[in-house]
Design an enzyme around this catalytic site. Structure first.
Site, PDB file in Angstrom:
ATOM      1  N   GLU A  77       1.101  -0.975   0.405  1.00 35.37           N
ATOM      2  CA  GLU A  77      -0.241  -0.436   0.137  1.00 35.37           C
ATOM      3  C   GLU A  77       0.307   1.180   0.586  1.00 35.37           C
ATOM      4  O   GLU A  77       2.039   1.815   0.580  1.00 35.37           O
ATOM      5  CB  GLU A  77      -1.109   0.148   1.707  1.00 35.37           C
ATOM      6  CG  GLU A  77      -1.434   0.983   1.463  1.00 35.37           C
ATOM      7  CD  GLU A  77      -2.456   1.462   2.650  1.00 35.37           C
ATOM      8  OE1 GLU A  77      -4.015   1.697   2.742  1.00 35.37           O
ATOM      9  OE2 GLU A  77      -1.826   0.648   3.488  1.00 35.37           O
ATOM     10  N   CYS A 106      -5.439  -2.634   2.567  1.00 30.51           N
ATOM     11  CA  CYS A 106      -5.424  -2.441   3.599  1.00 30.51           C
ATOM     12  C   CYS A 106      -6.351  -2.836   4.328  1.00 30.51           C
ATOM     13  O   CYS A 106      -6.969  -4.430   4.708  1.00 30.51           O
ATOM     14  CB  CYS A 106      -4.610  -1.472   3.963  1.00 30.51           C
ATOM     15  SG  CYS A 106      -3.717  -1.677   5.690  1.00 30.51           S
ATOM     16  N   LYS A 145      -8.937   3.021  -2.524  1.00 30.97           N
ATOM     17  CA  LYS A 145     -10.019   2.267  -0.736  1.00 30.97           C
ATOM     18  C   LYS A 145     -10.766   2.739  -0.501  1.00 30.97           C
ATOM     19  O   LYS A 145     -11.365   3.685  -0.364  1.00 30.97           O
ATOM     20  CB  LYS A 145      -8.522   2.623  -0.513  1.00 30.97           C
ATOM     21  CG  LYS A 145      -8.681   1.774   1.096  1.00 30.97           C
ATOM     22  CD  LYS A 145      -7.580   2.083   1.592  1.00 30.97           C
ATOM     23  CE  LYS A 145      -7.401   1.040   3.543  1.00 30.97           C
ATOM     24  NZ  LYS A 145      -6.521   2.141   4.334  1.00 30.97           N
TER      25      LYS A 145
END
Length: 257
Positions: A44, A141, A107
């Site tokens: 990430e 994540c 995200k």
């Protein structure tokens, strides 16, 4: 011969807010003597570290670098970059193909505990992409903690990917949740994290790994820096699903933003 997917995972101590340094760092693992691969997976925010104080603007130098790497290695590349677009910032995953075309995923779940939501805007669209006969769900994540977002529904994907900046203090959660996602979705799971200490003083233990559809650990990078290669079998995955068709018994549901 069984069709195989060759994957290279990069686990490194990222330079803080320095894309050029991180590009050079990654390039060390791709020389004339390096093994060939079908897919490179980066952590990430691989170009800057997990910072709230830096982002790239169009044409996004790190995306250009990913295109160059994908073309040179004749492979796909997945990683996320902090970008600003139309005065809004996103933690954006780029899936880049060897021909230079790309897809993106913003995200969805922003890490409010770490104040990520104060800088970035959340995405609301899943990405399903392919490479040969393989299909992928690339996520980022904190998405790992929310299984509904990754739930494997028809048409089923084969590989679930989480790229991360996951602190060492919560490493056991990282390991447990990756295994759970593999078992419940009957898929391969790839988790790629970083090592070292970031600009906010957070420590990272790595623990990048690959887990199969049964929950078995196939690769564990531990806390080492480096490139880690593995090959996955499409046939083994689909033979297992035919023998144990658990996904067919899943509840039907509709996701609403």
């Amino acid at each position: 011969m069984k069709p195989l997917l060759n994957i290279a995972l990069l686990q490194e101590d990222l330079a803080w807010e320095d894309p050029e340094a991180n590009h050079r760092l990654a390039e060390r693992y791709f020389t004339a003597d390096s093994p060939s691969t079908d897919l490179v997976v980066l952590p990430e925010m691989f170009s800057s570290g997990f910072t709230r104080d830096f982002s790239e603007t169009a044409p996004y130098p790190s995306l250009s670098w990913m295109k160059t790497l994908a073309a040179a290695q004749s492979c796909a590349v997945y990683g996320s970059v902090a970008v600003t677009e139309d005065q809004a910032a996103f933690n954006r995953g780029f899936w880049v193909s060897p021909d230079g075309s790309f897809e993106q995923y913003d995200k969805r779940h922003l890490f409010t505990y770490g104040k990520e939501h104060l800088t970035f805007q959340p995405g609301n669209t899943l990405l399903r992409t392919g490479l040969g006969q393989w299909t992928f769900r690339p996520l980022i994540c904190y998405d790992l903690r929310f299984p509904v977002w990754s739930r494997n529904v028809k048409p089923y994907y084969d590989v679930l990917i989480y790229i991360a900046s996951w602190p060492a203090v919560r490493k056991e959660a990282w390991k447990a949740l990756l295994k759970a996602r593999a078992i419940e979705n009957q898929c391969y799971v790839i988790g790629v994290n970083r090592v070292g200490t970031d600009g906010y003083g957070l420590d990272y233990s790595g623990d990048s790994c690959v887990i199969d559809f049964k929950g078995d650990l196939l690769l564990d990078a531990g806390d080492q820096k480096g490139r880690f290669d593995i090959s996955l079998s499409w046939q083994d995955l689909h033979d297992f699903r035919r023998t144990f068709p658990f996904l067919e018994d899943a509840d039907e549901w509709m996701f609403r933003n």
